[in-house]
Design a protein around this motif. Structure first.
Motif, PDB file in Angstrom:
ATOM      1  N   ILE A  28      22.052  42.637  29.526  1.00  0.00           N
ATOM      2  CA  ILE A  28      20.905  42.712  28.624  1.00  0.00           C
ATOM      3  C   ILE A  28      19.669  42.172  29.331  1.00  0.00           C
ATOM      4  O   ILE A  28      19.693  41.076  29.892  1.00  0.00           O
TER       5      ILE A  28
ATOM      6  N   ALA B  61      19.920  47.155  26.911  1.00  0.00           N
ATOM      7  CA  ALA B  61      21.210  47.210  27.606  1.00  0.00           C
ATOM      8  C   ALA B  61      21.154  48.241  28.720  1.00  0.00           C
ATOM      9  O   ALA B  61      20.330  49.162  28.694  1.00  0.00           O
TER      10      ALA B  61
ATOM     11  N   ALA C  22      19.335  36.740  24.067  1.00  0.00           N
ATOM     12  CA  ALA C  22      19.841  37.741  25.009  1.00  0.00           C
ATOM     13  C   ALA C  22      21.283  37.439  25.405  1.00  0.00           C
ATOM     14  O   ALA C  22      22.130  38.343  25.475  1.00  0.00           O
TER      15      ALA C  22
ATOM     16  N   GLU D 244      24.539  39.803  24.680  1.00  0.00           N
ATOM     17  CA  GLU D 244      25.336  40.223  25.830  1.00  0.00           C
ATOM     18  C   GLU D 244      26.794  39.800  25.664  1.00  0.00           C
ATOM     19  O   GLU D 244      27.718  40.579  25.904  1.00  0.00           O
TER      20      GLU D 244
END
Length: 300
Positions: free
Chosen positions: A6, A21, A82, A86
């Motif tokens: 990410i 992504a 993030a 992820e």
């Protein structure tokens, strides 16, 4: 199992941040959730709403965009968010459930002429790809099942994807009046079937993820960065409406020559190549205040 990375992308709205992504997260569908109840078919969105500063969640293609309340600044929390996204994806959890993914809107496709008589633009009522792709042969199209299928049609010379449209370049032996209807229906049926347009690993393999684009941009000299910014802001939107694209290739400070690549409807048309070359050259000369600058336009 493929590992997803990410990257963080700013938007024009300071309250909204994109978490991009390096693969597709949805089957080319878009979702917007304003609260945890609306997000019942998106476990990821529900988890994000547990963060007290999340106001809205948008999921589309290969990114998740989050709108925050003013109680925090993104700089203070963006890295943790993030990492959370992820980790969630790499643990194998669903971004949206099958129930949501199966809700299909009818696909509509309309054909639009372009300045290049060899190119027709097929516009969809939904997002098809997150970034642009051009394929000039069936070997080149290995990351796009749809482009591969199109190349099996004997009149298809090249295929260009961008946002919500496909530009198809034909060979001279074919006449648009004879093939447009069948080609439009072929594209519509393919998209409606839910099959992959671009493979999930294509952005990473073709150096198209947000983090890769940012890293490439950082390697350029200051003048090249200015040129790229001008092309992005003033040229690309106009040529996209005509089914094409302009990509920066290089800038030579010794000769002051800018090389750009023409894609889609911009490629292979002598009149549009000449017009674009001169238009871009005049714009760059004016905006960079350098009358010695020249532009070389190369077909993709």
């Amino acid at each position: 199992m493929q590992t997803t990375t990410i990257s963080i992308q700013k938007t024009n709205n300071p309250t909204i941040l994109k978490f991009e992504a390096d693969r597709f997260l949805t089957n080319h569908e878009s979702f917007e959730f304003s609260n945890i109840d609306e997000a019942k078919n998106s476990p990821l969105a529900q988890q994000l709403f547990y963060l007290p500063f999340i106001k809205k969640v948008y999921i589309s293609g290969n990114f998740i965009a989050l709108e925050r309340y003013d109680i925090v600044e993104w700089e203070d929390v963006q890295n943790e968010v993030a990492q959370q996204i992820e980790q969630y994806i790499n643990d194998g959890n669903a971004v949206v459930t099958g129930e949501t993914m199966e809700k299909k809107k009818p696909v509509s496709i309309y054909a639009e002429s372009t300045p290049n008589p060899a190119v027709l633009k097929f516009v969809a009522n939904r997002q098809l790809v997150a970034t642009s792709y051009e394929f000039v042969s069936i070997e080149d199209a290995k990351y796009s099942p749809l482009a591969t299928e199109l190349f099996h049609l004997p009149f298809v010379k090249s295929v260009y994807f961008d946002e919500n449209f496909i530009s198809v370049t034909k060979y001279e032996v074919a006449d648009w009046s004879e093939i447009t209807t069948d080609l439009r229906e072929f594209i519509r049926n393919y998209i409606e079937s839910g099959k992959d347009i671009i493979l999930a690993d294509a952005p990473k393999a073709l150096n198209k993820t947000g983090s890769q684009v940012e890293a490439n941009f950082a390697d350029y000299d200051d003048i090249s960065k200015e040129i790229i910014t001008i092309l992005d802001e003033y040229v690309r939107p106009a040529v996209a409406s005509d089914g094409g694209n302009i990509e920066f290739q290089s800038y030579d400070p010794a000769t002051k020559r800018v090389s750009v690549i023409l894609q889609g409807a911009c490629s292979g048309c002598p009149s549009s190549t000449y017009t674009l070359k001169n238009g871009i050259e005049n714009m760059l000369k004016q905006m960079l205040k350098d009358k010695d600058l020249t532009v070389e336009a190369l077909n993709g």
